[in-house]
Write an enzyme that holds these catalytic residues in place. Structure first.
Site, PDB file in Angstrom:
ATOM      1  N   LYS A   1       0.805  -1.222   0.000  1.00 38.68           N
ATOM      2  CA  LYS A   1       0.000   0.000   0.000  1.00 38.68           C
ATOM      3  C   LYS A   1       0.841   1.277   0.000  1.00 38.68           C
ATOM      4  O   LYS A   1       0.315   2.354  -0.288  1.00 38.68           O
ATOM      5  CB  LYS A   1      -0.933   0.006   1.205  1.00 38.68           C
ATOM      6  CG  LYS A   1      -2.050  -1.023   1.140  1.00 38.68           C
ATOM      7  CD  LYS A   1      -3.066  -0.682   0.060  1.00 38.68           C
ATOM      8  CE  LYS A   1      -4.280  -1.591   0.160  1.00 38.68           C
ATOM      9  NZ  LYS A   1      -5.323  -1.241  -0.826  1.00 38.68           N
TER      10      LYS A   1
ATOM     11  N   SER B   1      -3.517 -11.586   3.674  1.00 42.34           N
ATOM     12  CA  SER B   1      -3.771 -11.448   2.240  1.00 42.34           C
ATOM     13  C   SER B   1      -2.879 -12.376   1.441  1.00 42.34           C
ATOM     14  O   SER B   1      -3.300 -12.953   0.430  1.00 42.34           O
ATOM     15  CB  SER B   1      -3.556 -10.001   1.797  1.00 42.34           C
ATOM     16  OG  SER B   1      -4.455  -9.127   2.449  1.00 42.34           O
TER      17      SER B   1
END
Length: 334
Positions: free
Chosen positions: A41, A264
């Site tokens: 991110k 994830s």
């Protein structure tokens, strides 16, 4: 040796783990957790902040506000601290405690949404709060990772090309679907530069992103209660949905090999292994999966046996405990 002045200047973009010995499939895992924000991110956060500054949306009086399950909030908090912005991160109870603490340590504020929307879940409730906050004052600037094209552009410019440099003959790319920024950026890049590559999105069971039935999800990161505005399914060739218990077991299996990855990553690797078993068993294939983050922020959840058994059942980790010892896997001994 790199020498940097700000944390966002550093990101390891060329590290891949060969998972063949552990999963019996030729799968390479691109590790995106080696930067000061700890996740993929950082790329999206930096891309969106830079664009907002160029457009004049951000100034010294601005207050950044964003809905995040954790990783983007961490990245934005780091950038905000360096550039002198106030930052409010809107989260829900699934966000890991360690991530919330890190955001606050870097100077950000955390606002917890405790009740989900009856129709759109926690994500919808978080987004509603952000909209209300922005409507109250022009000082609040919402980058909106769910709809901001500078999210996917970051990966079109960086993640996709980095994979292509190492694997010019790529056959299959597996990318997890959260906001779908990483997925869309990589998919758009490869559709232009390596159209023969198959793009497989990996999503969580209970996510509505690809039209699935909404359901309870306890692991932050992938999946959504609201269809992401960035998603364009014409760039996706296939979709795999992974139950959360498989995510947990895959994380523990990776840990038995010495690799501590985040939830994830467990989802993406589990989905990739299932897809390869069905579609490419016994065939030579060049396959890459994207790992968004590492596992240190999941020690109180995914890697806490009591938490796992409380959420997923007393026998949730039995299959992992029967695995061949890691040294046997590494040497090929059965």
């Amino acid at each position: 040796m790199p020498i940097i002045r700000t944390p966002q200047e550093f990101n390891e973009d060329e590290l891949f783990v060969d998972l063949r010995a552990m999963f019996d499939y030729p799968l390479y895992l691109k590790c995106e957790g080696f930067n000061f924000a700890g996740s993929v991110k950082l790329k999206a956060a930096l891309s969106m902040v830079d664009a907002a500054e160029r457009d004049g949306r951000l100034n010294r009086d601005s207050v950044l506000v964003e809905s995040s399950s954790g990783n983007l909030g961490m990245a934005l908090s780091m950038i905000a601290s360096v550039r002198g912005y106030q930052f409010i991160c809107v989260v829900d109870p699934r966000t890991n405690l360690s991530t919330r603490q890190l955001i606050e340590t870097l100077g950000g504020k955390v606002h917890m949404i405790t009740e989900p929307s009856p129709d759109t879940g926690f994500l919808g409730a978080r987004l509603d709060y952000v909209r209300e906050l922005c409507a109250s004052s022009p000082r609040y600037v919402w980058l909106n990772q769910h709809a901001n094209p500078d999210n996917w552009r970051a990966h079109y410019r960086t993640t996709g090309p980095a994979i292509h440099r190492q694997f010019p003959d790529l056959d299959v790319l597996f990318v997890g679907a959260g906001t779908t920024g990483t997925l869309m950026g990589c998919a758009r890049y490869f559709k232009e530069h390596r159209p023969a590559a198959r793009i497989v999105a990996v999503d969580s069971v209970g996510s509505v992103t690809f039209g699935g039935e909404p359901g309870s999800r306890m692991i932050p990161g992938l999946g959504a209660g609201v269809r992401p505005a960035l998603l364009d399914e014409t760039f996706v060739d296939d979709v795999v949905h992974v139950p959360e218990i498989d995510t947990v077991r895959t994380c523990h299996r990776l840990a038995r090999g010495g690799f501590l990855f985040g939830g994830s990553t467990g989802t993406v690797v589990s989905g990739a292994a299932a897809w390869l078993a069905e579609h490419r068993r016994g065939k030579d294939v060049v396959a890459v999966a994207v790992s968004p983050d590492l596992g240190d922020r999941y020690l109180d959840t995914i890697y806490q046996s009591a938490w796992v058994r409380d959420i997923y059942g007393a026998d949730a980790l039995d299959a992992v405990e029967r695995l061949t010892p890691p040294n046997a896997i590494a040497t090929g001994v059965r």
